[in-house]
Every structure is written in structure tokens, then in C-alpha cells.
Design an enzyme around this catalytic site. Structure first.
Site, short mmCIF file in Angstrom:
data_model
loop_
_atom_site.label_atom_id
_atom_site.label_comp_id
_atom_site.label_asym_id
_atom_site.label_seq_id
_atom_site.Cartn_x
_atom_site.Cartn_y
_atom_site.Cartn_z
N ASP A 25 3.55 -3.78 19.59
CA ASP A 25 4.28 -4.03 18.36
C ASP A 25 3.27 -3.93 17.22
O ASP A 25 2.35 -4.74 17.12
CB ASP A 25 4.91 -5.44 18.41
CG ASP A 25 5.71 -5.76 17.16
OD1 ASP A 25 5.73 -4.93 16.23
OD2 ASP A 25 6.32 -6.85 17.11
N LYS B 41 5.74 -3.71 5.96
CA LYS B 41 4.69 -4.45 5.25
C LYS B 41 3.68 -3.51 4.60
O LYS B 41 3.24 -3.74 3.49
CB LYS B 41 3.93 -5.37 6.19
CG LYS B 41 4.69 -5.86 7.39
CD LYS B 41 5.55 -7.02 7.06
CE LYS B 41 6.33 -7.43 8.29
NZ LYS B 41 7.17 -8.56 8.03
N TRP C 73 6.09 -13.88 17.34
CA TRP C 73 7.13 -13.75 16.32
C TRP C 73 8.45 -14.16 16.97
O TRP C 73 8.79 -13.67 18.04
CB TRP C 73 7.17 -12.28 15.87
CG TRP C 73 8.18 -11.97 14.83
CD1 TRP C 73 8.43 -12.67 13.67
CD2 TRP C 73 9.09 -10.86 14.83
NE1 TRP C 73 9.43 -12.06 12.97
CE2 TRP C 73 9.86 -10.95 13.65
CE3 TRP C 73 9.33 -9.81 15.71
CZ2 TRP C 73 10.84 -10.03 13.32
CZ3 TRP C 73 10.30 -8.88 15.38
CH2 TRP C 73 11.04 -8.99 14.20
#
Ligand code: LMR
Length: 400
Positions: free
Chosen positions: A212, A248, A131
Site C-alpha cells: 500500500d 496526498k 490504517w
């Protein structure tokens, strides 16, 4: 004072949303930012979130007072339980300190700040690719950023041998940023067997894992399965950090709801590390926003709402999976050059399509289909109304 300041390019992900919104082409498609869309391509408020919001808003004595620096307890406790598991030994032994933070990015940054102050290495390794924001978050805290091998572009799968080699070659005690599940951008995770080997190798070199976890529930549709790697490392006795986002999986993107968990192998060290991290948080955001945390905390602490949330996760991840198949099947049927099986083999919200940079530019500029420069698409942006347009456009661009 700033005459010589340099120009920077727009953010490679968030700018796609800006361009998409400004585009008035009727058939435009947003496959950019990793955000769930419903079957009509619209942002979606989870019904369970609406229910929790109602409870929160109507709670007697509700007010807008500051949260404590550590955050909303009901939320941080529930967040730790879904990350480490109901019967987690490390939780039961008081080895984890959980602090509310500003969604995924804020958790990573808070962890980065804590490590920059108290950890004895400034080497941090992120996956290649990863990312985009990982680079900026950790360099902001003075880390020397290295990349570990992750993606094999020829096989369009995990470069496991390269990954192991990178772990072996990194300076002892480096921080390794690991995607807990649904790797962003590739959609490719190590298997359970591979995680076990990676844990062995990381232990041998005394590296420090920093997980993460932004997509728990999206990889397999199951919260426990998706926490496999985190729980494996915790059960192996690793000390670690875990950045957890509810953007999300609860659709709380703009509410910035997240948690940083610190696991050490000594209860008192955990408490002291937690307090130091709270001091870092106080100096940067003071206290966290309460709205999203109250919603998430309400869901996590109500058995009924929690069950409903788990069903919704299955529904969301199921729709994404259906769209993976829809896209792959159409490309195969059209005879689009190349093999497209990776679209269905990859997991989570993204597919790393392998579409080249020049072709991405054509898709964006000529076809108004917004996807990341590296060929990543957010599969959640596909639906029955736009799937043919997207498949046909990819076919035309790749065939010519
Ligand atoms: C993404 O990768 O699309 C998301 O994590 C959103 C973001 O902040 O980049």
C-alpha cells in the site's frame, strides 16, 4: 427489511473532519485526516496541479467520454514508472499490468477482489496497528484477517523481532499487506537492512506481498527513496500487488486518482491477471473518473512539470518536518512529562504521539484539537499560528 440492523460508530478518521468543520471555536485545530495543509492551515492546490489542470481543460478536442476500463494510459504508465523506477527490469520485461483505480482504497479493494477470486489463500495479515480501513476493505472480500506485530509502544519504535516472528508464524502463502513508506499511523518504517531481512522471511514462507503506497514522496521527500521497498521486492523476483494513491502527494484527494499494479513472473500470466482485474473493475466502477488521471498523467509525462512536482514534494515534506521539530522543541521546553523525540524520528505525514485515549478525548472536547483516538496526529495540520496552542494544550493535559 432492516429493523434489526445494527448501529455502527462514525468513521474514526473522516468523522474528525465533520466535527472540526461544525466547531465554531476560534482556535480549533484539525490534526485528524491525513491531508496536507499549507502554512495557514488551508487545503492546498499544488501549483503544478493548477498548471496541469489548465493544460487538460484547454486540450483541443477535450471531451467527457468514458476512459477505457484499464484507465488513462498516460497516467498508468507514468504511475508505474515512479513506483518501479525509470530503468525497472520488471517493467521493461512486461511483467507489470497497471490499472487505474479509485485512489488508494479503490486500489486495495480491487486487489482484494482479484486475490479473493484467484489467489489460493484467504489469510491476510495487516500491521498492528494499521490504517483503520484495511480491516474493512479486506474483510469485505472474505479474507480472514490476522495482524502482524509492528509497533513497540514502550520504545515507541518498530517491533522488528515481533514482525519477523509474525511472518514465520503465519500460515504459508498468506497475503501480507505492507506499507511501502511512511507507515500509517505510526510514521515508523523498517530500515533498508530490515526490509532485506523481511523480504527473506516473506520469501521463505511463500507469502504474497501487497504493498500500500499512499505517501510516496512524504517519507523522505524523494520519490525514488520512498519506493525502495517496492523496488527491492520487485528486484528479488517476488510476485506482488501494489496499490498506489495520488491523493496526498498530488493533493488530489477528492479526485480519487490511483492505480493498481500487478506484478507476476510470467508476461502472459500478468496480462491475463490484468484482464481479470479489469473485469473486477468493470463490475464495480465500470470505468474510472478521468479528471484526476488526466492531471496526474500530464504531470508524470511532462519532464518540466514532473521536476516541479518533485520540488513541491520536498517543500511539503519539508514543512511537515519543520513542524515535527517545532512541536517536539516546545514540549521539551515546557517540560512536558515523557520523551518526545519520537515526534522528530517518525516520518511521513503522521506522528503516533503516544497520547492516551482519555487525554485525546480531553484535547478534542475541551481544547478543540481534533486528533485520532489512537493518538495519531496529522503533523501537516500544524503551522506557526497554532503550534503554541497545540503544544501548550498537550502540556496542560499531560501534566495534570
Ligand atoms: C488517513 O489515514 O487519514 C487518510 O488515509 C484518509 C482516510 O481516508 O482515512
Amino acid at each position: 427489511a432492516f429493523e434489526s440492523i445494527s448501529e455502527i460508530p462514525p468513521d474514526p478518521i473522516l468523522n474528525l473532519s465533520t466535527l472540526y468543520k461544525a466547531d465554531d471555536f476560534e482556535k480549533k485545530v484539525d490534526l485528524g485526516v491525513g491531508a496536507y495543509r499549507d502554512g495557514e492551515g488551508k487545503p492546498w492546490i499544488l501549483p503544478v496541479v493548477s498548471k496541469a489542470e489548465n493544460i487538460v481543460i484547454n486540450r483541443p478536442g477535450r471531451n467527457h467520454e468514458y476512459l477505457p476500463v484499464g484507465g488513462f494510459k498516460e497516467f498508468t504508465t507514468g504511475a508505474a514508472r515512479i513506483a518501479f523506477g525509470e530503468d525497472s527490469e520488471v517493467l521493461n520485461n512486461g511483467l507489470v499490468y497497471s490499472i487505474q483505480s479509485i485512489s488508494g482504497t479503490g486500489s486495495l479493494s480491487l486487489g482484494g477482489m482479484f486475490l479473493s477470486r484467484f489467489y489460493n489463500s484467504k489469510n491476510i495479515f495487516i500491521s498492528k496497528p494499521t490504517w483503520v480501513n484495511h480491516h474493512d476493505v479486506f474483510s469485505a472480500h472474505g479474507f480472514e484477517i490476522g495482524q502482524y506485530a509492528y509497533w513497540d509502544p514502550i520504545k515507541k519504535s518498530l517491533d522488528f523481532d515481533g514482525f519477523v516472528k509474525s511472518i514465520r508464524e503465519a500460515p504459508e502463502g498468506s497475503v501480507f499487506v505492507l506499507h511501502a513508506c511512511a507507515h500509517n499511523p505510526t510514521g515508523v518504517d523498517p530500515s533498508k537492512e530490515q526490509w532485506a531481512i523481511l523480504a527473506d522471511e516473506i520469501a521463505k514462507k511463500k507469502h504474497f506481498p501487497f504493498f500500500d503506497m499512499a505517501y510516496q514522496g512524504y517519507a523522505t521527500g524523494d520519490l525514488d527513496n520512498d519506493a525502495y521497498a517496492v523496488r527491492l521486492f520487485a528486484s528479488r523476483g517476488f510476485e506482488l500487488l501494489l496499490a498506489q494513491s495520488f491523493a496526498k502527494n498530488m493533493g488530489l484527494y477528492g479526485e480519487r486518482t490511483g492505480c493498481l499494479h500487478i506484478l507476476t513472473n510470467n508476461k502472459d500470466a500478468t496480462r491475463r491477471a490484468g484482464k481479470q482485474t479489469e473485469k473486477c473493475s468493470r463490475a464495480t466502477v465500470s470505468t474510472c473518473p478521468r479528471y484526476g488521471a488526466e492531471i496526474a498523467g500530464t504531470i508524470l509525462s511532462s519532464p518540466e512539470l514532473f521536476d516541479e512536482w518533485k520540488q513541491t514534494l520536498k517543500q511539503m515534506s519539508g514543512r511537515v518536518l519543520e513542524m515535527r521539530h517545532a512541536l517536539r522543541d516546545r514540549l521539551v521546553k515546557l517540560g512536558t512529562p515523557g520523551n518526545w523525540d519520537h515526534i522528530v524520528n517518525q516520518i511521513g505525514m503522521f506522528s503516533f504521539t503516544g497520547i492516551s485515549y482519555p487525554n485525546v478525548q480531553i484535547l478534542v472536547k475541551k481544547y478543540h484539537i481534533y486528533l485520532a483516538d489512537n493518538g495519531r496526529i496529522s503533523v501537516a495540520g500544524l503551522n506557526h499560528n497554532n503550534i503554541d496552542y497545540v503544544a501548550n494544550s498537550i502540556h496542560e493535559v499531560i501534566s495534570t
